[in-house]
Write a protein that holds these residues in place. Structure first.
Motif, PDB file in Angstrom:
ATOM      1  N   LEU A 196      80.557  30.496 128.422  1.00  0.00           N
ATOM      2  CA  LEU A 196      80.239  31.192 127.180  1.00  0.00           C
ATOM      3  C   LEU A 196      80.119  32.694 127.400  1.00  0.00           C
ATOM      4  O   LEU A 196      80.572  33.485 126.579  1.00  0.00           O
ATOM      5  CB  LEU A 196      78.947  30.633 126.570  1.00  0.00           C
ATOM      6  N   ASN A 197      79.509  33.087 128.501  1.00  0.00           N
ATOM      7  CA  ASN A 197      79.381  34.505 128.813  1.00  0.00           C
ATOM      8  C   ASN A 197      80.754  35.162 128.939  1.00  0.00           C
ATOM      9  O   ASN A 197      80.969  36.268 128.448  1.00  0.00           O
ATOM     10  CB  ASN A 197      78.580  34.695 130.102  1.00  0.00           C
ATOM     11  N   ALA A 198      81.678  34.489 129.590  1.00  0.00           N
ATOM     12  CA  ALA A 198      83.024  35.046 129.771  1.00  0.00           C
ATOM     13  C   ALA A 198      83.780  35.125 128.450  1.00  0.00           C
ATOM     14  O   ALA A 198      84.561  36.051 128.228  1.00  0.00           O
ATOM     15  CB  ALA A 198      83.813  34.196 130.768  1.00  0.00           C
ATOM     16  N   TYR A 199      83.522  34.196 127.572  1.00  0.00           N
ATOM     17  CA  TYR A 199      84.260  34.116 126.312  1.00  0.00           C
ATOM     18  C   TYR A 199      83.694  35.048 125.235  1.00  0.00           C
ATOM     19  O   TYR A 199      84.440  35.668 124.484  1.00  0.00           O
ATOM     20  CB  TYR A 199      84.243  32.669 125.799  1.00  0.00           C
ATOM     21  N   GLU A 200      82.399  35.138 125.171  1.00  0.00           N
ATOM     22  CA  GLU A 200      81.741  35.862 124.086  1.00  0.00           C
ATOM     23  C   GLU A 200      81.755  37.374 124.330  1.00  0.00           C
ATOM     24  O   GLU A 200      81.589  37.837 125.456  1.00  0.00           O
ATOM     25  CB  GLU A 200      80.298  35.388 123.916  1.00  0.00           C
ATOM     26  N   ALA A 201      81.892  38.112 123.251  1.00  0.00           N
ATOM     27  CA  ALA A 201      81.864  39.578 123.320  1.00  0.00           C
ATOM     28  C   ALA A 201      80.498  40.055 123.794  1.00  0.00           C
ATOM     29  O   ALA A 201      79.492  39.360 123.624  1.00  0.00           O
ATOM     30  CB  ALA A 201      82.165  40.163 121.940  1.00  0.00           C
ATOM     31  N   GLN A 202      80.469  41.235 124.369  1.00  0.00           N
ATOM     32  CA  GLN A 202      79.237  41.821 124.896  1.00  0.00           C
ATOM     33  C   GLN A 202      78.131  41.877 123.842  1.00  0.00           C
ATOM     34  O   GLN A 202      76.974  41.689 124.141  1.00  0.00           O
ATOM     35  CB  GLN A 202      79.529  43.234 125.420  1.00  0.00           C
ATOM     36  N   ASN A 231      72.419  24.181 123.440  1.00  0.00           N
ATOM     37  CA  ASN A 231      71.189  24.181 122.632  1.00  0.00           C
ATOM     38  C   ASN A 231      70.457  22.848 122.674  1.00  0.00           C
ATOM     39  O   ASN A 231      69.234  22.807 122.517  1.00  0.00           O
ATOM     40  CB  ASN A 231      71.494  24.562 121.186  1.00  0.00           C
ATOM     41  N   LYS A 232      71.162  21.758 122.868  1.00  0.00           N
ATOM     42  CA  LYS A 232      70.563  20.417 122.882  1.00  0.00           C
ATOM     43  C   LYS A 232      69.854  20.096 124.192  1.00  0.00           C
ATOM     44  O   LYS A 232      68.993  19.225 124.229  1.00  0.00           O
ATOM     45  CB  LYS A 232      71.641  19.345 122.680  1.00  0.00           C
ATOM     46  N   PHE A 273      75.311  34.509 121.376  1.00  0.00           N
ATOM     47  CA  PHE A 273      75.135  34.254 122.808  1.00  0.00           C
ATOM     48  C   PHE A 273      73.876  34.938 123.341  1.00  0.00           C
ATOM     49  O   PHE A 273      73.134  34.348 124.140  1.00  0.00           O
ATOM     50  CB  PHE A 273      76.358  34.712 123.608  1.00  0.00           C
ATOM     51  N   ASN A 274      73.614  36.140 122.902  1.00  0.00           N
ATOM     52  CA  ASN A 274      72.409  36.836 123.339  1.00  0.00           C
ATOM     53  C   ASN A 274      71.153  36.088 122.900  1.00  0.00           C
ATOM     54  O   ASN A 274      70.170  36.013 123.637  1.00  0.00           O
ATOM     55  CB  ASN A 274      72.412  38.274 122.843  1.00  0.00           C
ATOM     56  N   GLN A 275      71.195  35.493 121.718  1.00  0.00           N
ATOM     57  CA  GLN A 275      70.074  34.677 121.242  1.00  0.00           C
ATOM     58  C   GLN A 275      69.932  33.424 122.113  1.00  0.00           C
ATOM     59  O   GLN A 275      68.827  33.012 122.441  1.00  0.00           O
ATOM     60  CB  GLN A 275      70.273  34.284 119.767  1.00  0.00           C
ATOM     61  N   LEU A 276      71.051  32.843 122.499  1.00  0.00           N
ATOM     62  CA  LEU A 276      71.026  31.674 123.377  1.00  0.00           C
ATOM     63  C   LEU A 276      70.355  32.030 124.713  1.00  0.00           C
ATOM     64  O   LEU A 276      69.517  31.273 125.213  1.00  0.00           O
ATOM     65  CB  LEU A 276      72.445  31.165 123.622  1.00  0.00           C
ATOM     66  N   ILE A 305      84.254  26.392 121.056  1.00  0.00           N
ATOM     67  CA  ILE A 305      83.175  27.265 121.504  1.00  0.00           C
ATOM     68  C   ILE A 305      81.872  26.917 120.775  1.00  0.00           C
ATOM     69  O   ILE A 305      80.793  26.919 121.366  1.00  0.00           O
ATOM     70  CB  ILE A 305      83.560  28.762 121.362  1.00  0.00           C
ATOM     71  N   LYS A 306      81.992  26.566 119.503  1.00  0.00           N
ATOM     72  CA  LYS A 306      80.797  26.137 118.749  1.00  0.00           C
ATOM     73  C   LYS A 306      80.218  24.857 119.353  1.00  0.00           C
ATOM     74  O   LYS A 306      79.004  24.689 119.426  1.00  0.00           O
ATOM     75  CB  LYS A 306      81.133  25.942 117.280  1.00  0.00           C
ATOM     76  N   TYR A 307      81.112  23.981 119.779  1.00  0.00           N
ATOM     77  CA  TYR A 307      80.679  22.741 120.423  1.00  0.00           C
ATOM     78  C   TYR A 307      79.901  23.051 121.707  1.00  0.00           C
ATOM     79  O   TYR A 307      78.860  22.443 121.968  1.00  0.00           O
ATOM     80  CB  TYR A 307      81.889  21.843 120.720  1.00  0.00           C
ATOM     81  N   LEU A 308      80.384  24.000 122.494  1.00  0.00           N
ATOM     82  CA  LEU A 308      79.684  24.368 123.723  1.00  0.00           C
ATOM     83  C   LEU A 308      78.293  24.934 123.415  1.00  0.00           C
ATOM     84  O   LEU A 308      77.318  24.607 124.093  1.00  0.00           O
ATOM     85  CB  LEU A 308      80.493  25.378 124.531  1.00  0.00           C
TER      86      LEU A 308
END
Length: 130
Positions: free
Chosen positions: A27-33, A11-12, A38-41, A3-6
């Motif tokens: 990422l949206n499906a994986y990351e908590a609300q 970001n790149k 993810f929100n920063q992304l 997930i960090k790789y994604l």
């Protein structure tokens, strides 16, 4: 670790493509609300890319209740430069405008006065008369 790789890959990216869109949805499906990362992304994406490339990020910002989402979306909309009639009709009819506080209707009408895009009137009407 994957997930960090994604996150790193997203970001790149300097140029938008649909593979990147897929990564964001994964990422949206994986990351908590309340995932700050993810929100920063999402915040970075909306500032980095044009509206006609990432309009779906508007919906994600609102679904996830990202602080300052309305203002982020407003500023992104204010920088909208596409002359494509497809985006006019598509973006203007999105349901996420109904989530906006009514105080944004006059601000978006002011964008119409500045840019002379009827899209802004359509969005303002949706917000005001929801």
């Amino acid at each position: 670790p994957w997930i960090k790789y994604l996150f790193q890959q997203v970001n790149k990216v300097q140029k938008w493509d649909y593979d990147l869109r897929s990564l964001v949805f994964i990422l949206n499906a994986y990351e908590a609300q309340d995932s700050k990362e993810f929100n920063q992304l999402l915040t970075q994406l909306i500032q980095k890319f044009n509206l006609n490339e990432i309009d779906f990020v508007y919906e994600l910002l609102l679904q996830r209740s990202v602080p300052g989402a309305f203002e982020l979306i407003y500023h992104s909309l204010a920088s909208f430069k596409s002359k494509s009639s497809y985006y006019y009709s598509y973006i203007g009819k999105q349901e996420y405008w109904k989530k906006f506080p009514k105080e944004y209707a006059p601000k978006i009408r002011a964008l119409h006065e500045k840019e002379k895009l009827n899209l802004f009137i359509e969005i303002a009407d949706t917000i005001e008369y929801q």
